[in-house]
Design an enzyme around this catalytic site. Structure first.
Site, PDB file in Angstrom:
ATOM      1  N   TYR A   1      -7.186  29.937 -20.711  1.00  0.00           N
ATOM      2  CA  TYR A   1      -7.691  31.287 -20.442  1.00  0.00           C
ATOM      3  C   TYR A   1      -6.503  32.224 -20.365  1.00  0.00           C
ATOM      4  O   TYR A   1      -5.503  31.928 -19.705  1.00  0.00           O
ATOM      5  CB  TYR A   1      -8.449  31.332 -19.109  1.00  0.00           C
ATOM      6  CG  TYR A   1      -8.750  32.753 -18.675  1.00  0.00           C
ATOM      7  CD1 TYR A   1      -9.961  33.358 -19.001  1.00  0.00           C
ATOM      8  CD2 TYR A   1      -7.811  33.505 -17.983  1.00  0.00           C
ATOM      9  CE1 TYR A   1     -10.223  34.662 -18.647  1.00  0.00           C
ATOM     10  CE2 TYR A   1      -8.065  34.828 -17.623  1.00  0.00           C
ATOM     11  CZ  TYR A   1      -9.266  35.403 -17.961  1.00  0.00           C
ATOM     12  OH  TYR A   1      -9.521  36.697 -17.620  1.00  0.00           O
TER      13      TYR A   1
ATOM     14  N   GLU B   1      -9.302  39.982 -22.786  1.00  0.00           N
ATOM     15  CA  GLU B   1      -9.390  38.545 -22.502  1.00  0.00           C
ATOM     16  C   GLU B   1      -9.398  37.753 -23.791  1.00  0.00           C
ATOM     17  O   GLU B   1     -10.058  38.139 -24.745  1.00  0.00           O
ATOM     18  CB  GLU B   1     -10.716  38.248 -21.786  1.00  0.00           C
ATOM     19  CG  GLU B   1     -10.607  37.978 -20.313  1.00  0.00           C
ATOM     20  CD  GLU B   1     -11.945  37.572 -19.715  1.00  0.00           C
ATOM     21  OE1 GLU B   1     -12.096  37.728 -18.497  1.00  0.00           O
ATOM     22  OE2 GLU B   1     -12.837  37.107 -20.452  1.00  0.00           O
TER      23      GLU B   1
END
Lengths: 376, 290, 376, 290
Positions: C101, C189
């Site tokens: 992530y 993101e």
């Protein structure tokens, strides 16, 4: 590293700065064709890495294509301060109403970039600074903030830029600053910055010098690198790992450490002589480097004596001695050598040199005096 | 008391390559407390008896390092300085030569916002003779004594230290501030440290052409000087427009000339040696004349 | 403003982040063709401005072109959390060895961007933060310095990125940060960030939300703006100069000032009711704005009563009253109105409203209680 | 003594457009010392009796301005704040709504390096009742007295000030800190000013959903509180994920909830009103219980 005007202008144009339409050319015929394509009148400009080309006759206005061609014939091949003109930049002539100066350089004392704006354009800025210091407005942007709009505006107010051009000039100042940062520039200048009759603002000339230490991250600009004839030896020295500057005197100098070499030059001058060069072999120089350094100095026909001044630290006296011995063996120099070895392994070095055809002295002052005597 | 370096120094090495390892051994030999090295990817291992860390922050947390010395190559050296500042290292010494000027502008902007001191880049470091050294200078030329010494040049520093030592004039601290145009501790700031140091009885200021740090140092001493000083300027005979080895050693137009620097020192009542060999005599005179 | 995955990936790719090859398609046939052109297997992904599309069946792996087409038929027109899928992004499937992530958002307390990196990829980061807080490495770069190499490297060490990918991931973090700044992002993101079997690192998904207040300087991104059906009313309100949020209750709310309107919602809840909306007419609202606001609230069929709560400051009570009277005259609302006017020109306003079909109360609490009673 | 604003205030207007001019007249009416306005290109002229300047720096040099209020539209407002910081204006009040978040990140980074205080943006400003106001609040709702008051909301501030005033509870200073996610003087810092102000006897803290400034303010008061406080949180009934008018008023996931803020205040012994109407009663109780 210096860029040519046309290269600097390309960089500026990409950042949004308005420039007159222009083309490069390398023959009179190309210049003529460019003049026709661009529309007349045009300016024919020598592209050389040196200031003062205008005074030297390297910049000419042409009202006709034939005139442009004639100028090109005069300018191509011209020698300007030792540099031969090989490229011409042909540019549509601006309709000049006013000339400004806009430039950015490094202010060492403030450890900031300094942006300078003046309504006295077209002149050398150092001259303006000396004669009309109040005519230059300055701003020192924090590098982590950049040149903000308010600061660029304040510059325009201080310099007295006409109200109609204030926003345009402030905008160009900000674009110029961004280019200055993005290109790792040491100096960037638009001089003159033209205000045209129709009120638009265009870059009349452009100067851009890039930090040599930043070339690793400026791959595109690195392709613009050109070595002038008088820089070739300095570039060759750099490639070998030491720094060399050609000077006018007769005593060749080799030393380790920039400060020590500068002091060596001064010692030679104190003794009534003059140095033929600055040569710093750097820290920890090995035999091969010393040899190469000596060869470069020997290649200078003005050199009448050589003074090798080593204070050993990381550099070892024995390595230096070996390099000298290799040259003495291989090339048998025709000029006398004076050496002063001190510091790390100096004794070992002196022992190695025992019996070699050179003069050894204990102190810098004595050695300098001896070298000057031998060169006279 | 010595300035910036001393028995309290807990040194972290940034860049323990061949050169870094060589000088680290010399520093330990001299008595400097070296507590570890930052070597990204080698954290948790040991080299030359030193614990290695992935980041400076980790090294500080584990070792209490308060000082670092940077041998990282030029392209990564500014980043290494910023990492040290971020980790609140109190004294950062950057040996690396050839850091891009714009990187240094960014570094000094961050430096001004920090409580840290940066020495260098492109400098030999600093030494408190007899106690500790953080740098690459050959220690045998230095000796303990009352002279505070600041210099922009490397080898010239060793030469002058040697002259002082041979004349029986030891040093409190010698600070090699570096030959670049943009450095962490310019001459006037280095002089200030020596001026404020109670053990320093006389200050030797070795400058060179380029910039106006010497002029500012002279001005500072004229106003705040608590002790005598002696100066020397390298490059008096250098022509304008030519860079003399050091990136910062250049006379640009009328600025950075030796004449201006000499005049500034003389105006401040500081005698200027015309050759390094004159320095010990001037220092003795200064000490005698107090 | 949210971007679609394919738009965000284009932005990332331009900044140098590696992304799998992909194409957009709007018909099953285009999806089939894209699958063949890209090479199989491919992933067929619904492009909607909402999270959780995977769980909703909007992301499917296809091993053959026919399968891709079949997935496209199922996904196109699909309703995901109230949004209809009209665009599909077909992407060559990555050979996934590991999922990371990487994201950046605004940390309000620190007044900094916060860069987050975790080896627990593919999950909602808030879930990771809640269940495995130690698994997220964070860095707060100074906006005037940026994410320097050392800080990106430190993030990788802290997160436990495999050594072979450390430089690549650190590099992507820096590129992502630059995009974050350059696009005025509120959130950016890459989740998951794939480490592929061959060791390369590519962006598996991409999310980019841009600050609405910065659209004036993001002209390119502004063209990506799409208004979802459930946002239409809020957008219409914004165009009229006030802010509106649709809620679930039965008491329509109009007030001036965000804090006061929030308090009005709370007062309604304290009185046992529930608000149908948040509506702030802003400062200094004129008659026409009040009228438009009232019309929007009246258009909501769930609204059973309306509470207008004005504390006059720059907003004048008489202007508010005039707006209300205009609506009462023109549209004759079927639901009761409760008004509480206070502050500047409140008395004048109350005088204007004398005799109008509405209930007036002196305090916020009383008015809220009355509105709730009328809505029940 | 009042906090940040008072008789010492010498106010410069940045952005003397229609709105700016309207509120400037109100501020002068109220007794605030307004010394001029920065209006690029109009330097040397006069508007509404105020001297105009091209730059903030020139205005400061000419007028001794120590405070500025910014009405500049959003696209130029961050720049206006930076100009004020650069000119070393001590207190900068930014009324402007809608400044881009990344601009504010840059601004707060510069702010942290300066000695200035920034109130706002997206705020009504601040008022020292009876002495001076720097803002757009309708002054008639405020009165002089012992209550220090900080609020993230505009109109709600007027409402609560009105309630306090009607209950006979005047104010030392009311600080409207603004509803944006990134502001110059977050709740805990504003509370600190009031806590340190000797004339403030009780503090009213009006927060709203979003962020955790209230939690930090509660924590500060728990540790350093010198006087009682009363709190109120707007948006208790707001659902998660919805921005309630203010850019900063949003519950994101589990963060920024009213429940968390209420719990923090209660843990610090600070009573929390469930409606604005309860505030005066709680304040009276707090004053009585000292």
């Amino acid at each position: 590293m210096k860029l040519h005007e046309f290269q600097a202008k390309q960089v500026l144009a990409r950042a949004g700065v308005a420039i007159p339409e222009g083309r490069t050319a390398t023959t009179p015929e190309e210049v003529e064709a460019a003049a026709i394509a661009l529309g007349l009148p045009v300016v024919v400009k020598a592209q050389v890495h040196v200031g003062g080309r205008g005074k030297a006759g390297g910049v000419k206005l042409a009202k006709t294509a034939a005139e442009a061609k004639a100028h090109a014939m005069a300018i191509l091949g011209m020698d300007i301060k030792g540099l031969t003109v090989r490229t011409i930049y042909v540019e549509r002539a601006a309709k000049i109403a006013k000339e400004l100066y806009l430039g950015i350089t490094i202010d060492r004392d403030r450890r900031r970039a300094v942006v300078m704006l003046s309504t006295v354009g077209g002149m050398d800025i150092e001259e303006v600074a000396a004669t009309q210091p109040g005519k230059i407005a300055r701003s020192w942007p924090d590098p982590t903030l950049g040149l903000r709009a308010y600061a660029a505006r304040a510059l325009c107010f201080e310099a007295g830029v006409p109200e109609a051009q204030r926003d345009a000039v402030a905008g160009i100042a900000r674009q110029l600053y961004d280019v200055f940062r993005a290109t790792d520039a040491m100096t960037i200048e638009i001089n003159p910055l033209f205000i045209q009759e129709d009120g638009t603002v265009v870059a009349g000339d452009a100067k851009l010098e890039v930090d040599d230490n930043a070339m690793y991250r400026q791959p595109e600009l690195a392709t613009y690198k050109e070595i002038a004839p008088d820089e070739e030896q300095e570039e060759r020295a750099k490639a070998l790992g030491f720094s060399y500057v050609q000077l006018d005197g007769t005593v060749g100098i080799i030393g380790n450490g920039a400060g020590l070499v500068m002091s060596t030059l001064d010692a030679v001058k104190n003794a009534g002589g003059s140095a033929a060069n600055f040569l710093d072999v750097g820290g920890g120089a090995k035999e091969s480097v010393v040899k190469a350094a000596l060869e470069i100095v020997l290649a200078n026909p003005r050199v009448k004596a050589i003074f090798i001044n080593i204070f050993g630290g990381i550099t070892r006296g024995d390595e230096v001695a070996k390099g000298i011995l290799a040259v003495l063996r291989d090339t048998k120099p025709k000029v006398p050598l004076v050496i002063r070895l001190s510091g790390t392994e100096a004794e070992a070095g002196r022992a190695l040199l025992e019996g070699a055809p050179l003069v050894s002295r204990t102190t810098m002052d004595e050695a300098a005096a001896e070298a000057v005597r031998l060169a006279t | 008391m010595s300035v910036l370096v001393g028995a309290h120094t807990r040194l972290l090495i940034q860049g323990l390559g061949r050169e870094g390892a060589f000088h680290t051994a010399r520093m330990i030999e001299y008595g400097t407390t070296v507590v570890g090295a930052a070597k990204p990817g080698k954290g948790g291992t040991v080299q030359d008896g030193l614990p290695l860390f992935n980041t400076v922050a980790q090294a500080v947390a584990a070792t209490g390092a308060n000082t670092s010395i940077i041998f990282v190559p030029a392209a990564g050296a500014a980043d290494a300085i910023l990492e040290a500042l971020d980790a609140k290292i109190a004294v950062v010494v950057a040996i690396t030569e050839g850091i891009a000027v714009h990187e240094m502008l960014t570094v000094t902007s961050m430096l001004e916002r920090s409580a840290s001191v940066l020495i260098g880049p492109n400098c030999p470091g600093l030494i408190s003779p007899g106690t500790a050294k953080i740098g690459i200078m050959p220690a045998e030329n230095f000796s303990k004594g009352p002279v505070g010494f600041v210099s922009r040049s490397g080898t010239l520093t060793y030469e002058i230290a040697d002259l002082l030592t041979k004349a029986g004039l030891g040093q409190t601290t010698c600070i090699g501030i570096g030959g670049d145009p943009i450095i962490g501790l310019p001459t006037p700031d280095a002089v200030r440290y020596l001026n404020e140091d109670p053990e320093t009885e006389v200050i030797v200021i070795v400058g060179e052409i380029g910039g106006s740090a010497e002029e500012r140092a002279a001005e500072y001493m004229r106003e705040f000087g608590k002790k005598p000083a002696v100066a020397f300027i390298a490059g008096r005979s250098a022509p304008a427009g030519k860079r003399m080895g050091h990136a910062g050693a250049i006379v640009s137009g009328n600025s950075g000339t030796a004449a201006s620097k000499v005049a500034a020192f003389e105006a401040a009542g500081i005698p200027v040696a015309t050759a390094p060999s004159e320095i010990p005599g001037l220092v003795k005179k200064a000490l005698a004349g107090r």
